[in-house]
Motif scaffolding. Structure first.
Motif, PDB file in Angstrom:
ATOM      1  N   SER A 179       1.123  -1.059   0.000  1.00 33.72           N
ATOM      2  CA  SER A 179      -0.412  -0.015   0.052  1.00 33.72           C
ATOM      3  C   SER A 179       1.134   1.504   0.242  1.00 33.72           C
ATOM      4  CB  SER A 179      -0.759  -0.375   0.912  1.00 33.72           C
ATOM      5  OG  SER A 179      -2.147  -1.032   0.663  1.00 33.72           O
ATOM      6  N   VAL A 182      -6.622  -0.958  -2.891  1.00 33.35           N
ATOM      7  CA  VAL A 182      -5.084  -0.411  -2.484  1.00 33.35           C
ATOM      8  C   VAL A 182      -5.348  -0.287  -1.147  1.00 33.35           C
ATOM      9  CG1 VAL A 182      -3.729   1.616  -2.160  1.00 33.35           C
ATOM     10  CG2 VAL A 182      -4.707   1.043  -4.332  1.00 33.35           C
ATOM     11  N   GLY A 221      -3.619   5.173  -0.151  1.00 34.77           N
ATOM     12  CA  GLY A 221      -1.858   4.309   0.652  1.00 34.77           C
ATOM     13  C   GLY A 221      -2.083   4.498   1.976  1.00 34.77           C
ATOM     14  N   GLY A 247      -4.710   2.702   4.360  1.00 30.87           N
ATOM     15  CA  GLY A 247      -4.096   1.097   4.116  1.00 30.87           C
ATOM     16  C   GLY A 247      -3.204   0.694   4.874  1.00 30.87           C
TER      17      GLY A 247
END
Length: 420
Positions: A180, A296, A347, A350
């Motif tokens: 990620s 993602v 990202g 994540g």
């Protein structure tokens, strides 16, 4: 009998790596179709050329030096074992680790699996700078990104090296299962640096700050690209288990596949519902980006959440990506495909949710790791983009932008039978 079991383990893990690598390579087709669908018809050939060329560039540069920088070893893959000693070396490693121990697979399969990851990272940059960047400027940056910038930050994470010899991210509790941050946020950081130097497309923003939508030319292609990426992601996350040759690993692979799909579904639904609330209509582009956002988000840790948790994470990611796309537009960061939001903002999200289900990671470690990756990739990319801008320029001329990058950069059109 024991030797046969070890050989079977080696064969299974190697074959699994290769199949998952092929799935991730198929994601290149997904990015290509997604981006080709979300740009205007006059820029289609250029975006297709860029995506195929960047994959080839990444493959060569990672072979030349990227893999050695990231994991150690010799340049040009000259240290990869082969010939008569391969079986003996593999069996020795397998015997040392034990059947239920670490992964044992061909070094060549490991390279193949890793090289498609670096190509994925570079593909993220492609969409964000679409419709106004010179093709050769982009490819020159791809040489540095895939050969040096990405491998170096990868060496600090998956490679296990200290950051410039100062501190180790793994020791601080940083964890990123399939990338990620290492792949997706890194690609978005490089894209952001390029977009800031490049500027927005002509006509995207009005003189009074109004935002003008520039619709893509082929939404069926964009939908196809998203579904290809969705499928390829099973290799992206599933392959990152690194092993299939025992019951525990096979079960882990199944859980990763399950959670990857659940998060994508949650992201699609979350983005679709929020888009309906905000716009009063079902926005296909937000739906597509929502699915990618869910993918993602779960990539940082797809093995420890439950299916319900993965779905919830996906829903939140889908909501975040819609809000992020709208927010970046308000501050005039022009990203034609929403790559910075999908891969960068989500990202980061994540990475930050990993400690919720994985106690081996820490929030501090995730924050430090994310900051390290972003700072390195953004600053290094900004320097490289700036040098390219000074030497050959980044942006096509205003006339070429009006006529389209296809004619200016490639001398052909994707849809010659249609009149623009």
């Amino acid at each position: 009998m024991e030797s046969q079991i070890f050989e079977l383990q080696y064969a299974l893990d190697t074959f699994y790596f290769l199949i998952c690598g092929a799935l991730v390579m198929w994601m290149a087709a997904g990015f290509t179709m997604l981006e080709a669908g979300l740009v205007r018809s006059k820029n289609t050939v250029e975006i297709l050329t860029k995506n195929v060329a960047l994959f080839a560039t990444a493959s060569i540069m990672y072979m030349v030096c990227g893999y050695a920088i990231m994991y150690g070893g010799d340049l040009f893959l000259s240290g990869i074992a082969g010939g008569d000693t391969l079986v003996e070396d593999a069996l020795a490693a397998s015997a040392e680790n034990g059947f239920g121990g670490d992964s044992v697979y061909s070094a060549a399969s490991d390279f193949f699996f890793q090289v498609v990851f670096v190509a994925t990272c570079m593909s993220i940059v492609s969409g964000a700078v679409a419709e106004r960047m010179k093709l050769w400027s982009f490819l020159l940056f791809a040489v540095v990104m895939t050969g040096v910038i990405y491998p170096l930050e990868g060496s600090w994470t998956w490679g296990g090296n200290d950051v410039f010899g100062l501190f180790n991210l793994g020791d601080m509790g940083f964890s990123d299962f399939a990338g990620s941050g290492i792949v997706h946020m890194a690609g978005a950081a490089a894209a952001l640096a390029g977009v800031l130097l490049l500027g927005s497309r002509k006509g995207k923003y009005g003189p009074n700050g109004e935002i003008r939508a520039i619709p893509g030319a082929n939404l069926p292609l964009a939908a196809l690209g998203t579904l290809i990426l969705w499928m390829g992601w099973f290799g992206f996350n599933g392959g990152s288990v690194l092993k299939l040759g025992d019951i525990a690993s096979a079960n882990s692979v199944a859980i990763v596949f399950l959670n990857t799909n659940a998060a994508a579904a949650g992201g699609a639904v979350g983005a679709l519902i929020l888009a309906r609330i905000i716009f009063g209509k079902a926005d296909l582009t937000m739906l597509l980006n929502g699915a990618l956002a869910g993918l993602v988000a779960i990539t940082a840790e797809p093995s420890t959440p439950s299916a319900l948790q993965a779905t919830i994470f996906g829903v939140i990611a889908g909501i975040i990506v819609v809000l992020s796309i709208l927010a970046l537009d308000k501050i005039k960061i022009d990203d034609p495909v929403g790559a910075i939001s999908v891969h960068g903002v989500v990202g980061l999200f994540g990475l930050l949710i990993v400690p919720i289900t994985n106690p081996a990671s820490t929030f501090i470690g995730q924050i430090v790791g994310a900051a390290t990756i972003f700072a390195w990739v953004f600053i290094a990319s900004l320097v490289v983009w700036s040098i390219i801008k000074l030497v050959i320029g980044l942006r096509i001329s205003e006339e070429d932008e009006y006529e389209g990058a296809d004619i200016a950069e490639c001398g052909m059109e994707a849809y010659p039978e249609f009149i623009r």
